[in-house]
Write a protein that holds these residues in place. Structure first.
Motif, PDB file in Angstrom:
ATOM      1  N   VAL A 322       0.832  -1.198   0.000  1.00  0.00           N
ATOM      2  CA  VAL A 322       0.000   0.000   0.000  1.00  0.00           C
ATOM      3  C   VAL A 322       0.869   1.251   0.000  1.00  0.00           C
ATOM      4  O   VAL A 322       0.530   2.261  -0.618  1.00  0.00           O
ATOM      5  N   GLY A 323       2.004   1.193   0.691  1.00  0.00           N
ATOM      6  CA  GLY A 323       2.933   2.323   0.646  1.00  0.00           C
ATOM      7  C   GLY A 323       3.409   2.601  -0.766  1.00  0.00           C
ATOM      8  O   GLY A 323       3.537   3.767  -1.170  1.00  0.00           O
ATOM      9  N   GLN A 324       3.646   1.550  -1.545  1.00  0.00           N
ATOM     10  CA  GLN A 324       4.036   1.732  -2.936  1.00  0.00           C
ATOM     11  C   GLN A 324       2.894   2.306  -3.767  1.00  0.00           C
ATOM     12  O   GLN A 324       3.107   3.138  -4.652  1.00  0.00           O
ATOM     13  N   PHE A 325       1.664   1.895  -3.486  1.00  0.00           N
ATOM     14  CA  PHE A 325       0.502   2.465  -4.176  1.00  0.00           C
ATOM     15  C   PHE A 325       0.386   3.966  -3.884  1.00  0.00           C
ATOM     16  O   PHE A 325       0.109   4.768  -4.791  1.00  0.00           O
ATOM     17  N   ILE A 326       0.601   4.340  -2.628  1.00  0.00           N
ATOM     18  CA  ILE A 326       0.544   5.751  -2.255  1.00  0.00           C
ATOM     19  C   ILE A 326       1.642   6.536  -2.963  1.00  0.00           C
ATOM     20  O   ILE A 326       1.404   7.637  -3.485  1.00  0.00           O
ATOM     21  N   SER A 327       2.835   5.975  -2.991  1.00  0.00           N
ATOM     22  CA  SER A 327       3.939   6.638  -3.683  1.00  0.00           C
ATOM     23  C   SER A 327       3.645   6.784  -5.166  1.00  0.00           C
ATOM     24  O   SER A 327       3.938   7.826  -5.774  1.00  0.00           O
ATOM     25  N   LEU A 328       3.043   5.770  -5.769  1.00  0.00           N
ATOM     26  CA  LEU A 328       2.687   5.839  -7.192  1.00  0.00           C
ATOM     27  C   LEU A 328       1.696   6.968  -7.450  1.00  0.00           C
ATOM     28  O   LEU A 328       1.835   7.729  -8.415  1.00  0.00           O
ATOM     29  N   PHE A 329       0.686   7.082  -6.591  1.00  0.00           N
ATOM     30  CA  PHE A 329      -0.306   8.136  -6.773  1.00  0.00           C
ATOM     31  C   PHE A 329       0.338   9.516  -6.712  1.00  0.00           C
ATOM     32  O   PHE A 329       0.042  10.393  -7.534  1.00  0.00           O
TER      33      PHE A 329
END
Length: 395
Positions: A322-329
């Motif tokens: 989820v941290g990677q998803f947030i960073s992607l956004f």
């Protein structure tokens, strides 16, 4: 309450001192911060930008000559609220219900913004209000038809995303669907489209790369290592710039170019490299006895990986995923380097082109920071609820 404070905040002299200092700092921040927000800040720049924060230049005359194309993003929003209604019915409540009600309610509340009908027409307001009926329709479809399953929602979500792209792009020769070039796509809509595409694609690609890096086939392992280390070792902004400048050189001059597709591919590949390492970490955290027990039961290797190792590995690394998803956004705001007007860039361009609002730049960017925080906190909140449901860190 007093007992909780005594146990958690004032149970020792050093803890009491830190509590008092933190309370003083918080009080000062609230005093001066709220004072500036309420009495000194000028927030008029936000309503002046208005819909451009959401859809950028999508509805200007040059993008959609002779037509009002504002209904297309709103139709896409109706699809989203209907899908959230279906997810609410399938989940039966909880966090899914709250997300669905918040999205539908906020979208409908925009219909009551204090704009004149010349700037925000009655058709726009009615389409925004239609999000509440769309939510109810989605709930009823999942409740009283065969569409009420997670697999159907996943299939319909993919179809809705494709339909959204078709609506936004337009179809030549079809009434009310005049083609709109992707150079006019912008605002928060652009950030969300890139983030959704990147998240949906980088996750399976990352799983494949993680499994490939652990493969016994040396050529497969080497190719995955080279891919992962290359994309992790180059900044995203450099990759975006290369996709804009170098990739077109490999195609004929008359070959159709699409900066949105190139940006989506680069963001997906960049994120999948980090996702692969997160998944690989989860796989390495599993006890070897899991695989040995599966082999003792006679399960082939692919079934062991698919049904035993991979689900547990993903469960163990939900926070970094989820941290990677947030960073992607958040990284989607870097597409300005290839000339795309995301929500941050169109705001910066507006301030730069309107000197009378230069003094209000801080208000605008604080508002944008709040918008990004709402989305990222929403993802973090959902992550925590999923972790609680799966018992991550508890068993």
């Amino acid at each position: 309450m007093v007992g909780w404070m005594r146990v958690n905040l004032f149970n020792a002299w050093h803890n009491s001192a830190m509590t008092v200092m933190a309370g003083i700092a918080l009080a000062l921040a609230l005093w001066f911060g709220l004072g500036w927000i309420i009495f000194e800040a000028n927030w008029s720049v936000v309503p002046t930008l208005g819909g451009r924060i959401i859809i950028g230049q999508y509805n200007i005359e040059a993008a959609c000559p002779g037509q009002n194309c504002f209904w297309r993003p709103q139709a896409a929003l109706l699809l989203v609220t209907a899908l959230l209604g279906m997810a609410w019915a399938v989940a039966g409540g909880g966090v899914t219900k709250r997300i669905a009600l918040v999205v539908g309610g906020v979208a409908a509340a925009f219909a009551f913004l204090p704009y004149g009908l010349d700037r925000m027409g009655l058709d726009v307001r009615l389409l925004l209000l239609a999000n509440l009926p769309a939510l109810a329709v989605g709930w009823a479809l999942a409740r009283y038809t065969r569409l009420g399953s997670a697999s159907w929602i996943a299939i319909l979500s993919v179809l809705a995303f494709i339909l959204t792209l078709v609506l936004l792009r337009g179809i030549p020769g079809v009434p009310l669907l005049h083609p709109v070039s992707v150079i006019y796509w912008g605002g928060l809509m652009l950030n969300l489209l890139l983030a959704i595409a990147g998240i949906a694609l980088s996750f399976p690609v990352g799983i494949v790369l993680a499994l490939g890096r652990r493969s016994r086939l040396q050529i497969v392992k080497l190719m995955c290592i080279v891919f992962i280390e290359t994309f992790r070792g180059v900044p995203l902004i450099t990759l975006l710039f290369m996709s804009q400048v170098l990739v077109p050189l490999a195609f004929p001059e008359n070959f159709p170019q699409n900066s949105l597709v190139r940006a989506a591919i680069v963001i997906t590949l960049f994120s999948s490299a980090y996702m692969a390492e997160n998944i690989r970490g989860g796989l390495q955290s599993l006890h070897p006895g899991q695989v040995e027990a599966a082999r003792a039961l006679g399960l082939p290797g692919w079934q062991t990986t698919l049904f035993i190792s991979l689900p547990q590995a993903i469960r163990n690394v939900i926070p970094p995923i989820v941290g990677q998803f947030i960073s992607l956004f958040k990284d989607t705001s870097l597409v300005y380097i290839i000339g795309m007007l995301d929500v941050v860039e169109i705001s910066r361009a507006f301030i730069q082109g309107n000197p009378e609002y230069l003094a209000n730049a801080k208000e605008l960017f604080i508002f944008l920071a709040l918008v990004f925080w709402v989305f990222t906190y929403g993802m973090s909140y959902v992550s925590r609820r999923v972790e609680q449901h799966l018992g991550v860190g508890e068993r």
